[in-house]
Each structure stands twice: as structure tokens, then as C-alpha cells.
Motif scaffolding. Sequence first.
Motif, PDB file in Angstrom:
ATOM      1  N   ILE A  19       0.831  -1.207   0.000  1.00 19.37           N
ATOM      2  CA  ILE A  19       0.000   0.000   0.000  1.00 19.37           C
ATOM      3  C   ILE A  19       0.869   1.263   0.000  1.00 19.37           C
ATOM      4  N   ARG A  20       1.932   1.296   0.748  1.00 18.87           N
ATOM      5  CA  ARG A  20       2.740   2.508   0.873  1.00 18.87           C
ATOM      6  C   ARG A  20       3.512   2.828  -0.398  1.00 18.87           C
ATOM      7  N   GLU A  21       3.554   1.871  -1.344  1.00 21.77           N
ATOM      8  CA  GLU A  21       4.282   2.113  -2.581  1.00 21.77           C
ATOM      9  C   GLU A  21       3.507   3.029  -3.529  1.00 21.77           C
ATOM     10  N   GLY A  22       2.209   3.252  -3.250  1.00 27.34           N
ATOM     11  CA  GLY A  22       1.413   4.137  -4.114  1.00 27.34           C
ATOM     12  C   GLY A  22       1.709   5.602  -3.845  1.00 27.34           C
ATOM     13  N   ASP A  23       0.692   6.455  -4.082  1.00 27.61           N
ATOM     14  CA  ASP A  23       0.861   7.867  -3.766  1.00 27.61           C
ATOM     15  C   ASP A  23       1.172   8.018  -2.286  1.00 27.61           C
ATOM     16  N   ARG A  24       1.522   9.218  -1.907  1.00 26.93           N
ATOM     17  CA  ARG A  24       1.923   9.465  -0.507  1.00 26.93           C
ATOM     18  C   ARG A  24       0.898   8.853   0.446  1.00 26.93           C
ATOM     19  N   ARG A  25       1.378   7.846   1.179  1.00 31.21           N
ATOM     20  CA  ARG A  25       0.470   7.084   2.017  1.00 31.21           C
ATOM     21  C   ARG A  25       1.095   6.804   3.398  1.00 31.21           C
ATOM     22  N   VAL A  26       0.207   6.797   4.394  1.00 31.25           N
ATOM     23  CA  VAL A  26       0.525   6.269   5.712  1.00 31.25           C
ATOM     24  C   VAL A  26      -0.407   5.089   5.935  1.00 31.25           C
ATOM     25  N   VAL A  27       0.150   3.962   6.412  1.00 36.20           N
ATOM     26  CA  VAL A  27      -0.638   2.743   6.586  1.00 36.20           C
ATOM     27  C   VAL A  27      -0.599   2.328   8.051  1.00 36.20           C
ATOM     28  N   LEU A  28      -1.772   2.177   8.659  1.00 33.15           N
ATOM     29  CA  LEU A  28      -1.906   1.730  10.045  1.00 33.15           C
ATOM     30  C   LEU A  28      -2.788   0.483  10.042  1.00 33.15           C
ATOM     31  N   LEU A  29      -2.171  -0.690  10.118  1.00 36.49           N
ATOM     32  CA  LEU A  29      -2.923  -1.941  10.049  1.00 36.49           C
ATOM     33  C   LEU A  29      -2.854  -2.677  11.390  1.00 36.49           C
ATOM     34  N   GLY A  30      -3.988  -3.253  11.769  1.00 29.49           N
ATOM     35  CA  GLY A  30      -4.051  -4.073  12.972  1.00 29.49           C
ATOM     36  C   GLY A  30      -4.602  -5.445  12.637  1.00 29.49           C
ATOM     37  N   LEU A  31      -4.059  -6.476  13.278  1.00 28.52           N
ATOM     38  CA  LEU A  31      -4.527  -7.848  13.090  1.00 28.52           C
ATOM     39  C   LEU A  31      -5.277  -8.266  14.347  1.00 28.52           C
ATOM     40  N   PRO A  49       7.802  13.029   6.652  1.00 27.49           N
ATOM     41  CA  PRO A  49       8.417  13.456   7.918  1.00 27.49           C
ATOM     42  C   PRO A  49       7.831  12.713   9.121  1.00 27.49           C
ATOM     43  N   LEU A  50       8.009  11.397   9.129  1.00 27.19           N
ATOM     44  CA  LEU A  50       7.447  10.564  10.189  1.00 27.19           C
ATOM     45  C   LEU A  50       8.496   9.563  10.698  1.00 27.19           C
ATOM     46  N   GLU A  51       8.334   9.165  11.946  1.00 31.51           N
ATOM     47  CA  GLU A  51       9.140   8.096  12.537  1.00 31.51           C
ATOM     48  C   GLU A  51       8.171   6.997  12.955  1.00 31.51           C
ATOM     49  N   MET A  52       7.924   6.068  12.031  1.00 34.03           N
ATOM     50  CA  MET A  52       6.900   5.062  12.285  1.00 34.03           C
ATOM     51  C   MET A  52       7.279   4.144  13.454  1.00 34.03           C
ATOM     52  N   GLY A  53       8.595   3.919  13.672  1.00 32.21           N
ATOM     53  CA  GLY A  53       9.005   3.082  14.798  1.00 32.21           C
ATOM     54  C   GLY A  53       8.575   3.680  16.126  1.00 32.21           C
ATOM     55  N   ALA A  54       8.782   5.006  16.281  1.00 28.98           N
ATOM     56  CA  ALA A  54       8.397   5.670  17.527  1.00 28.98           C
ATOM     57  C   ALA A  54       6.881   5.708  17.672  1.00 28.98           C
ATOM     58  N   ILE A  55       6.173   5.955  16.566  1.00 28.87           N
ATOM     59  CA  ILE A  55       4.709   6.001  16.617  1.00 28.87           C
ATOM     60  C   ILE A  55       4.143   4.633  16.995  1.00 28.87           C
ATOM     61  N   LEU A  56       4.709   3.566  16.412  1.00 31.89           N
ATOM     62  CA  LEU A  56       4.197   2.226  16.725  1.00 31.89           C
ATOM     63  C   LEU A  56       4.453   1.870  18.187  1.00 31.89           C
ATOM     64  N   ARG A  57       5.639   2.194  18.712  1.00 30.83           N
ATOM     65  CA  ARG A  57       5.919   1.866  20.108  1.00 30.83           C
ATOM     66  C   ARG A  57       4.930   2.536  21.053  1.00 30.83           C
ATOM     67  N   ALA A  71      -8.084   0.834  20.179  1.00 34.18           N
ATOM     68  CA  ALA A  71      -7.545   1.983  20.903  1.00 34.18           C
ATOM     69  C   ALA A  71      -6.102   2.250  20.488  1.00 34.18           C
ATOM     70  N   ALA A  72      -5.343   1.182  20.241  1.00 33.05           N
ATOM     71  CA  ALA A  72      -3.960   1.347  19.798  1.00 33.05           C
ATOM     72  C   ALA A  72      -3.904   1.973  18.404  1.00 33.05           C
ATOM     73  N   LEU A  73      -4.775   1.526  17.502  1.00 33.19           N
ATOM     74  CA  LEU A  73      -4.824   2.116  16.160  1.00 33.19           C
ATOM     75  C   LEU A  73      -5.245   3.586  16.231  1.00 33.19           C
ATOM     76  N   ASP A  74      -6.201   3.909  17.123  1.00 35.16           N
ATOM     77  CA  ASP A  74      -6.617   5.303  17.301  1.00 35.16           C
ATOM     78  C   ASP A  74      -5.449   6.166  17.752  1.00 35.16           C
ATOM     79  N   GLU A  75      -4.627   5.623  18.678  1.00 34.74           N
ATOM     80  CA  GLU A  75      -3.470   6.377  19.157  1.00 34.74           C
ATOM     81  C   GLU A  75      -2.464   6.584  18.029  1.00 34.74           C
ATOM     82  N   GLY A  76      -2.282   5.564  17.197  1.00 40.05           N
ATOM     83  CA  GLY A  76      -1.388   5.710  16.056  1.00 40.05           C
ATOM     84  C   GLY A  76      -1.877   6.785  15.105  1.00 40.05           C
ATOM     85  N   ALA A  77      -3.210   6.801  14.836  1.00 37.32           N
ATOM     86  CA  ALA A  77      -3.783   7.817  13.949  1.00 37.32           C
ATOM     87  C   ALA A  77      -3.609   9.217  14.537  1.00 37.32           C
TER      88      ALA A  77
END
Length: 412
Positions: A332-344, A360-368, A397-403
Motif C-alpha cells: 500500500i505505501r508504494e502508491g501515492d503518498r500514504r501512511v498505513v496503520l494496520l491491525g490484526l 516526515p514521520l518516525e513510524m518506529g516511535a509512533i508504533l511503540r 484503541a492502539a490504532l486510534d493512538e497511532g492515527a
Amino acid sequence: MNDLERGYVSEPRKTAFTAVVERVEPLDGGTAAVWLDRTFFYPESGGQPADRGTLGGRTVLDVTEDEAGDVRHLLDGPLQEGDGVEGHVDWPRRFDHMQQHSGQHLLSRVILKRLGAATVGFHLGEEVSTIDVEAPALEPAAVDAVEAEANELVWRDLPIVGRTVDRAAYEAHARDRQDDGMRSRLPEGVAEVRIVEIEGVDLSTCCGTHCERTGELGPVKILGTERVRETTRVHFVCGRRAFRDYAEKHETLAGMARLFTTDWRETGRLVERLTGENREMRKRLEAAGREAAAARARDLAEPSFEAGGVGVVRRTLEEIEAGELRETASTIREGDRRVVLLGLAGERPALVFACTPGLPLEMGAILRAAAAVMGAKGGGGADLAQGGGGDPALLEAALDEGARLVKEALEP
């Protein structure tokens, strides 16, 4: 103790004897060290473990030599000094050690003769014994030849004789038998030494217990070799151990044959064919997984919302593998400018956060930070991160925090 007091030297097959307790030293835990006027228990030395058995009704836990060179018996309780006691050596253990130690002499001699590699170490283990030889590697064909010659010598049923000789006799042997690798001189202060000879084959200094003839060794089997620093370690078994090794491997092979309803002689080719088929099937499954991830990505690529002009895909998925979740996010992120937040969702929840590189994002810090909401752990780099575990009920709730954190970063 001299050789007469060390009965295992002159009579290694004797397992019952009487002796007088000369000294007793109580130890911690109710154990005791006991010294006798004579003993038939072999003390650990020269790579050979100590004997076990009973002494005066007590269990023999270990047998060693003390600093004075006397034999020290560690028992599970004390005996009375001055008492006469009966000793009983565990014969199956003793005979096993005799087979392995005699087998070591035989293998060391054949390796030296055929390959020119001298033995520099020996260890008689509980299951497998090892010889360290002066060679960086041994070719499989050479190992097979060594094993075959060793067994030929077993079948010849050659005498094995141990005797104690004085210094002059030893040095005469050394001069006459220089090919044996015997030292030409003994250390200063050593007046006599014990040698063990396999008739016409090997002559070595040794204080261990040995079979009387090579035929008693039973089969000699080399299990494998490995490099240890600048030497090669040879793993081997003899006698009962070799029979046990054969029985275990035979049962494994026969079980495989029954499983595949084939003759045991065909199991090698069958396993090779199945391995190839499995490898091909895995490739097909991986390709199918990539195709499925691409199709899923197309279905999920529509942004859930926008933040700072960037489309954010926030989704909860079920009944897929964590690896597929990562593959989907990456696609998904290979398309136009995209941020992907997926939960299983499920008993083993997972999170995968990703973005198009350069945002301008640090996905590692956001995920933690998001994972902490559900008690999960994870991490990653600037544009791809993943985690798992925690409370499944708090996944949304975790996905909401990521968003929230993404919006905060893209809409300062």
C-alpha cells in the motif's frame, strides 16, 4: 598407592573385593571421602571417567586421586576407620569404559598410520567419546577407511596387554618404536610407567582399563567429525554403544519407511524428492502470498482520512498471517503518498505501521507509543515498524493512538 594396591590395573575384570578403611573425612551434605588400603575402583584420569558401585554398603558417588596420588572415594555416607569392607564395582559401566578406551587406542593408531595425524586429546563421555587429532580436517573417504580398518582389527581378535615397566625399559621401547609417537624420555622423577599394547598394532602409555582382546570391543563406529581450533574432533562409539546407536537409527529409518509405505532402502531417495517438492511448493506459496497481498492492498488502498495532504489508511484485518499483514502494508505505501496503520485482530493481535519513504514521520516511535496502549511491544525504522501481543480488546484503541500521532506529526 602402588600397582598392587590399585587392583583395577592388574585385574580390571574383578568387580568384588575386600579392603580396609584407612581414613575417613566427613564432608558437607552427609557425604564422606574414604581412603582404603587397596581398591578396584578406577579414579577419573586420562580422559576416562571414574567407576561407580558400592563400598561398605554405601553408594560410590565419585572416585578421584588426591594431591598425594592416593585414590579418594566419595561416598553418600561415612564408614568406620579400621573396618574391613566389601566393594562392588558397577561392571556394565566398567566394561563400557573398557570398550570405549580400547577403541580410542585402536582409532588413534589407525588415524596416525593412515593420515599421519597424532592424537592430542581424548574424552570418554557418557554417550559419545571423542578424539582430537592434529589435522585441520578429515575427508569423508579417509574417515570411512579409518573406520573400516579399525573394525578389521577388531575382527582379528588381537590380544591387548597392559604392563608396568621401569624407566630404562620404557626408553628402550621408545627408541625401538619411534613411529608410535612415544616420548623418548619420561619426566624427571618418574621411575616407572604403565604401557598398553595391542599386539602388533599399538603401544601407548596409559593408566586406563582395557579389554583383553580387540574382539571384545564390538563394532567401532565413527559418528562424525568437527573442527576445533587447529584440530579435528572425531566422535565415536564402540561395543554396546554402537549397537544402541544402530538400533536407534534403524528404528527411525524403519518408522519413516512405514510412514511412507515403502522399503527402507528407498527412504533416502523419497526424502530427497519430497524435499524438492516442498521447496517448490514454498516458492509457489510465497508467490501466491505476494499476489494475495497485492490484491488486498488494492482493495484497502483507499485512505480512511487525510492528514497534511497525505492519505492515511487505517484498517483492522482478520484471519491472515502477521507476515501477510506486513506485505500488505508494504504494498500500500508504494502508491501515492500514504501512511498505513494496520491491525490484526484475534488472540494474537499484531500491528504494522508504514509510510511512503521521505515523509516526515518516525513510524518506529509512533508504533511503540501505540503498542503501549494495548500492552504490546514492537519497533522498527522511519518508514516501517511492527509489533504484537498485548490485550486484543485494546487493538482499536492502539490504532486510534497511532492515527492521532500521525495527524499530530503531519498537521503541526
